[in-house]
Design a protein around this motif. Structure first.
Motif, PDB file in Angstrom:
ATOM      1  N   ASN A  24      54.444  40.044  60.441  1.00 33.76           N
ATOM      2  CA  ASN A  24      55.316  38.878  60.594  1.00 33.76           C
ATOM      3  C   ASN A  24      55.389  38.071  59.305  1.00 33.76           C
ATOM      4  O   ASN A  24      56.458  37.610  58.910  1.00 33.76           O
ATOM      5  CB  ASN A  24      54.844  37.987  61.740  1.00 33.76           C
ATOM      6  CG  ASN A  24      55.091  38.623  63.085  1.00 33.76           C
ATOM      7  OD1 ASN A  24      55.917  39.518  63.227  1.00 33.76           O
ATOM      8  ND2 ASN A  24      54.368  38.184  64.085  1.00 33.76           N
ATOM      9  N   ALA A  36      60.058  34.665  61.929  1.00 32.66           N
ATOM     10  CA  ALA A  36      58.887  35.539  62.032  1.00 32.66           C
ATOM     11  C   ALA A  36      57.570  34.767  62.079  1.00 32.66           C
ATOM     12  O   ALA A  36      56.591  35.237  62.657  1.00 32.66           O
ATOM     13  CB  ALA A  36      58.864  36.538  60.877  1.00 32.66           C
ATOM     14  N   VAL A  37      57.528  33.600  61.485  1.00 32.19           N
ATOM     15  CA  VAL A  37      56.319  32.775  61.467  1.00 32.19           C
ATOM     16  C   VAL A  37      56.708  31.386  61.984  1.00 32.19           C
ATOM     17  O   VAL A  37      56.962  30.474  61.202  1.00 32.19           O
ATOM     18  CB  VAL A  37      55.712  32.697  60.047  1.00 32.19           C
ATOM     19  CG1 VAL A  37      54.400  31.934  60.065  1.00 32.19           C
ATOM     20  CG2 VAL A  37      55.499  34.086  59.473  1.00 32.19           C
TER      21      VAL A  37
END
Length: 68
Positions: A24, A36-37
């Motif tokens: 991620n 993703a984060v």
């Protein structure tokens, strides 16, 4: 493959091509995937990308939850 899980391919267009321990974070930094984060703000991701890819700026500080 380094012991830390980062795959380095010197002949590839991008030298770092994968991070098996944190895919991620890899997606957030190298594939510009802002989702993703989710615990990093867009500004923190921008700062992290600048630091990781270009070696400029500083590493974003980890935010810690404060118990109330």
């Amino acid at each position: 493959m380094l012991l830390c899980g980062i795959l380095i391919e010197p002949e590839a267009a991008a030298v770092i091509t994968a991070d098996v321990k944190d895919p991620n974070f890899f997606a957030a930094i190298f594939e510009n995937d802002d989702s993703a984060v989710p615990d990093m703000t867009p500004d923190e991701l921008k700062q992290a990308r600048r630091y990781v890819i270009y070696g400029e700026g500083t590493v974003p500080r980890e935010r810690r939850a404060v118990a109330r």
